[in-house]
Scaffold this motif. Structure first.
Motif, short mmCIF file in Angstrom:
data_model
loop_
_atom_site.label_atom_id
_atom_site.label_comp_id
_atom_site.label_asym_id
_atom_site.label_seq_id
_atom_site.Cartn_x
_atom_site.Cartn_y
_atom_site.Cartn_z
N ILE A 81 62.02 -61.44 -9.42
CA ILE A 81 62.26 -61.13 -10.82
C ILE A 81 62.53 -62.40 -11.63
CG2 ILE A 81 63.95 -60.05 -12.36
CD1 ILE A 81 62.24 -58.00 -11.21
N SER A 98 57.14 -64.90 -17.82
CA SER A 98 56.94 -64.04 -18.98
C SER A 98 57.44 -64.71 -20.24
CB SER A 98 57.68 -62.72 -18.79
OG SER A 98 57.30 -62.13 -17.57
N LEU A 111 62.16 -56.06 -18.64
CA LEU A 111 63.13 -56.73 -17.77
C LEU A 111 64.55 -56.61 -18.34
CD1 LEU A 111 61.41 -60.03 -16.59
CD2 LEU A 111 62.30 -58.17 -15.18
N ALA A 119 59.79 -56.95 -8.20
CA ALA A 119 61.15 -56.47 -7.98
C ALA A 119 61.55 -56.36 -6.50
CB ALA A 119 61.36 -55.12 -8.67
N LEU A 162 65.83 -53.24 -17.72
CA LEU A 162 66.09 -53.04 -16.30
C LEU A 162 67.45 -53.63 -15.92
CD1 LEU A 162 65.01 -52.25 -13.43
CD2 LEU A 162 64.29 -54.63 -13.23
N SER A 192 51.34 -55.64 -20.06
CA SER A 192 51.66 -57.06 -19.93
C SER A 192 50.50 -57.88 -20.48
CB SER A 192 51.88 -57.40 -18.46
OG SER A 192 51.75 -58.79 -18.26
N LEU A 211 55.69 -52.19 -16.52
CA LEU A 211 56.50 -51.69 -15.42
C LEU A 211 55.83 -52.00 -14.07
CD1 LEU A 211 59.17 -50.19 -15.64
CD2 LEU A 211 57.94 -48.14 -14.92
N ARG A 213 53.97 -54.46 -13.47
CA ARG A 213 54.12 -55.89 -13.23
C ARG A 213 55.50 -56.17 -12.62
NH1 ARG A 213 51.92 -60.66 -13.34
NH2 ARG A 213 52.91 -62.41 -14.41
N ILE A 214 56.51 -55.51 -13.17
CA ILE A 214 57.85 -55.69 -12.61
C ILE A 214 57.87 -55.18 -11.17
CG2 ILE A 214 60.24 -54.87 -12.75
CD1 ILE A 214 59.99 -55.05 -15.75
N LEU A 247 59.32 -64.04 -12.37
CA LEU A 247 58.62 -63.24 -13.38
C LEU A 247 59.22 -63.48 -14.76
CD1 LEU A 247 56.63 -60.99 -14.19
CD2 LEU A 247 58.44 -59.33 -13.65
N MET A 248 60.54 -63.56 -14.81
CA MET A 248 61.20 -63.73 -16.10
C MET A 248 60.78 -65.05 -16.74
SD MET A 248 65.24 -63.26 -16.95
CE MET A 248 65.47 -62.44 -15.43
N VAL A 251 56.85 -57.31 -21.07
CA VAL A 251 57.53 -57.51 -19.78
C VAL A 251 58.96 -57.99 -20.02
CG1 VAL A 251 57.49 -58.77 -17.62
CG2 VAL A 251 55.36 -57.97 -18.62
#
Lengths: 594, 316
Positions: free
Chosen positions: B263, B270, B282, B96, B285, B81, B89, B91-92, B266-267, B278
């Motif tokens: 999430i 990011s 995502l 999550a 995922l 990241s 991963l 970071r997710i 985060l999205m 990331v």
């Protein structure tokens, strides 16, 4: 007839639907009784209110429909009984069997589960005992114990109806109500299921109310028969009396409308007109509009049932004057002889079908795909102007042939040759006029659409006018502006025929065209087909499971069984002296024998 | 049965490969060179740049780059990241759990409230209870979760002192923090489930087999569960599947209203920072969640309906 009080008696039973806040009567002032162990037939056409009457007896009317009056089961008033009490009556005292075995059973449940849940609680709670009992119940309706592990969709219609009967009788009720229990079945299963019902009634000492549109079914299975029409009882008598000495013009009309299968009739009798709404005829004799004997008083008051013999009641007020005439007309029909009006077709072939094969494959989500052979090398020919019958039960492949001839389906192999060297114009009349017409198109628009799509080689002929087409099928020109929902079943089928004729076809495929119609209307439509043949020399392929229809409408028949032609020849010959075992079974299986 | 699962897994795998291709292409479609995307606008030494070029094979053709990215993605390595300098991963993984818990809680509320309400409405068609429920469903469907969220904060947080900020600690404290956002999210979903269930129940109640069940005097509880609910279950299960998919990606507004580190948050972060590894992770995922949910819906459908399992005969 019996010294005991009746098991169930209805007095002044009236059924009313709530239509947009306004009450509309479906059936009114019904009186009938049924003795312990007896079988009562209720005969009527669509709109007579017979099914609603039956459902009212167990408090299972659809929402918005209510029943008033008195229905007593051993003295217990059923109408207005709270739902909680009704639950103890249903299954235990009275059970109801519905028409369609394909929708009556829970599709997600194995047969064994359906049977077990129908048993009395004390047996149901014991696993071993209920398994044993389930096996015994299956045997009682003539099914193998292994059927318990099957799902309904794995069984044939006749087997499903047997399962449903076993389930309905799970708690050994005193009275079984059966609503057209054989109508959705093939003729051979029809007879089996009727026999089974009769046997069970006898062995269990159970009473049976059998609702049917088919007089012969009622005569064959019941002691007494009640004739209903537009929400009223018109006549009630022991079966034998009603069959030989009807005392109401409507009953006579029904008896005369039956299409015989043992001989050809030059003219089929029907009752003109169609069944009125029960609400519209509350204060007159409901049948007066279609009755050839009606007089002033018939239209002034609603006639009540009055006795004319032992156990024989009629609602005809003129019965004293016309009784002799009724007898004479019934006898007259029995004398009608065998003379054929149609010419037997020209010898040239119109369509020659050779070695047609078709297999359908289904791919379930899980497991291997299955294939079903619908046609297994079928060959036959249709001559110019001839009417050929395609006889067979469901699954015989007869509808697949129709779809292939229409180009809606492609055969896997085989050939279809045309005598004229080009493809003849083919049209079709389907079984169900309630689903074969677009409900949002007016009749006129529907016909204009068909006229626009006439085949090219017919474009030189004069374009038919809508009004002419309607006249041809016996409908007034004003019907062009109506839509199908405003028409009766018979009228819809006439429109469907007009639509087929609009394209001026060389071959008309009729796929069970009267199977969904009322008895009094069937003969009207069959006569219409005959007129069209006489006038237009159209060749017809008449697909039917009904031997009587085949007898009246075709010169030759082809008998199909499991996708193969098992017998073919002149209709009269095949139906009188069948050679193949399957044809023999068809010929001997229809109830009543006619 | 296993054959079916394997076939569907293979198809799902194929779909994921296609999605991965699109996701990888993002790197090249984004403005600027892939290198600047991967650096995220930060200064870098020549060695660092050389390392990135080597790692992503940026000096080789596009398809080779994709192949090497995919090979690493399969091993769950999506790169580092840019924001956190940890693996994408990992970071997710930080964000999550909150989202997964929020989605699970939302789903439980939706199913437990929506299906019974819808059944009740369907069984009491046209009566007051049905009209009220149907009206409430229309209101629910037209209230956006972020607005309901603000309303809930005002009523329960400001008025009654319920926790409305952050995800809290673990266990019960987490539950207390997630309950309001879950309610905010589930209102629209409940409305959808209610309408679907009501329609399915109405349809089932008209079926002959239900009437025949009554005619045999079966207990009302048995008719409701084994007849009405089971036969209405297929459309309901499909609807719930679609809601799960929606929850996998659509919680961002509610997370932001309740300041939840999920999430969605985060999205957004990011994307704002152009944190390409990331974003790609995502995307994959969510694609995996969609594929697995659809498989699960199919499996449940097959369990409910034997006709799907055994194949319907075309003729008797």
């Amino acid at each position: 007839m019996t010294p005991h009080p009746p098991l169930l008696s209805a007095t002044g039973l009236t059924i009313t639907a709530d239509v947009g806040g306004r009450p509309r009567r479906l059936a009114g002032e019904l009186d009938f009784t049924i003795a312990r162990g007896a079988a009562l037939g209720v005969v009527g056409e669509s709109g007579s209110g017979k099914s609603m009457t039956l459902r009212s007896l167990v408090g299972l009317l659809p929402s918005g429909v209510r029943a008033d009056g008195e229905v007593r089961l051993d003295g217990l008033q059923l109408i207005g009984l709270p739902e909680r009490r009704l639950r103890t009556v249903r299954g235990e005292r009275i059970s109801l069997l519905l028409q369609d075995p394909f929708t009556m059973l829970n599709p997600l449940q194995r047969v064994g589960v359906t049977l077990r849940e129908s048993l009395a609680p004390e047996i149901r709670s014991d696993r071993a005992a209920s398994r044993e009992e389930t096996t015994r119940r299956l045997a009682e309706v003539g099914l193998d114990p292994t059927v318990a592990d099957d799902y309904p969709f794995q069984l044939s219609g006749g087997m499903r109806q047997r399962v449903a009967i076993a389930a309905a009788l799970g708690r050994d009720p005193d009275l079984l109500l059966a609503d057209e229990p054989t109508t959705a079945l093939d003729p051979s299963s029809q007879a089996d299921v009727l026999n089974l019902l009769g046997r069970l009634r006898e062995s269990r000492g159970m009473s049976l109310i059998l609702v049917t549109h088919d007089l012969d079914v009622a005569f064959g299975a019941c002691d007494d028969v009640v004739v209903m029409y537009a929400g009223a009882v018109l006549e009630s008598a022991p079966a034998g009396t009603l069959a030989t000495r009807p005392r109401h013009p409507y009953t006579l009309g029904l008896l005369r409308s039956r299409v015989p299968r043992d001989r050809y009739l030059a003219e089929l009798t029907s009752i003109p007109g169609s069944v009125p709404a029960a609400d519209a005829v509350r204060h007159t004799c409901p049948f007066s509009d279609r009755c050839s004997w009606h007089a002033g008083p018939c239209r002034e008051t609603r006639p009540t049932l009055s006795p004319v013999g032992a156990g024989h009641l009629t609602a005809c007020t003129r019965v004293a004057d016309i009784g002799a005439e009724l007898d004479a007309m019934l006898a007259d029909r029995d004398d009608a002889g065998e003379t054929r009006a149609e010419d037997a077709g020209r010898p040239d072939d119109l369509v020659v079908v050779g070695e047609l094969r078709k297999t359908f494959r289904s791919r379930p989500l899980v497991g291997p795909g299955r294939s079903t052979t619908a046609l297994d090398g079928v060959s036959f020919r249709i001559r110019e102007g001839e009417s050929l019958g395609l006889l067979g039960e469901s699954g015989s492949g007869k509808s697949t042939i129709a779809r292939i001839l229409l180009g809606l389906e492609t055969a896997d192999s085989g050939e279809i040759r045309f005598g004229r060297g080009h493809r003849p114009a083919v049209q079709v009349v389907f079984q169900d006029p309630y689903s074969s017409l677009n409900p949002s198109l007016t009749v006129g628009a529907c016909l204009r659409e068909a006229i626009r799509h006439r085949v090219p080689h017919r474009r030189d002929r004069p374009v038919p006018a809508e009004a002419d087409l309607l006249a041809l099928v016996g409908l007034p020109a004003g019907y062009a502006s109506r839509r199908p929902p405003a028409l009766s079943g018979g009228e819809r089928q006439r429109v469907a025929i007009a639509r087929a004729i609009a394209t001026d076809p060389d071959l008309l495929i009729c796929d069970e065209p009267v199977a969904a119609l009322d008895v009094s209307v069937q003969a009207q439509i069959l006569e219409l087909f005959r007129d069209l043949r006489r006038e237009r020399k159209i060749a017809m392929l008449f697909i039917t499971h009904d031997l009587a229809v085949a007898r009246q409408m075709t010169e030759r028949v082809v008998v199909l069984h499991r996708g193969q032609v098992v017998e073919s020849g002149e209709t009269a010959g095949v139906l009188t002296e069948p050679e193949h075992w399957y044809t023999k079974r068809l010929v001997t299986s229809t109830p009543g024998g006619r | 049965m296993t054959g079916f699962v394997l076939r569907r897994l293979a198809a799902g795998g194929g779909l994921l490969v296609a999605v991965s291709f699109l996701i990888f292409s993002l790197l090249h479609l984004a403005p600027g060179s892939p290198l600047t995307s991967l650096l995220g606008g930060q200064d870098a030494s020549d060695e660092q740049i050389a390392a990135l070029v080597r790692e992503y094979r940026l000096d080789e053709p596009f398809l080779v780059q994709y192949g090497s990215w995919l090979a690493r993605a399969v091993q769950l390595d999506f790169g580092r990241s840019i924001l956190s300098h940890t693996s994408a991963l990992a970071r997710i993984g930080e964000f999550a759990p909150v989202s997964a818990q929020l989605a699970a809680l939302t789903l439980v509320i939706t199913v437990l409230v929506g299906i019974p309400l819808g059944m009740a409405a369907g069984l009491r068609r046209g009566r007051a209870a049905d009209r009220l429920t149907s009206f409430a469903a229309v209101v629910g469907m037209s209230s956006p979760p972020f607005a309901t969220g603000v309303l809930l904060i005002y009523v329960f947080g400001v008025g009654l002192g319920a926790p409305v900020f952050g995800a809290g600690g673990a266990g019960l404290d987490r539950l207390r923090h997630l309950i309001l956002p879950a309610v905010a999210l589930s209102i629209v979903l409940i409305a959808i489930v209610v309408r679907q269930t009501r329609a399915a129940v109405l349809d089932t109640c008209r079926q002959d087999h239900v009437v025949f069940g009554h005619a045999r005097g079966l207990r009302i509880s048995r008719i409701l569960t084994r007849y009405v609910l089971r036969n209405s279950a297929l459309p309901i299960v499909n609807t719930v599947g679609i809601l799960v998919i929606q929850l996998a990606a659509g919680t961002v507004l509610v997370e932001s209203v309740f300041s939840l580190p999920g999430i969605g948050t985060l999205m957004v972060n990011s994307v704002e920072a152009k944190d390409m590894p990331v974003i790609q992770a995502l995307g994959m995922l969510i694609a995996v969640v969609v594929v697995l949910t659809n498989l699960l819906v199919d499996l449940v459908s097959i369990m409910i309906d034997p006709r799907l399992r055994l194949g319907v005969r075309t003729s008797p």
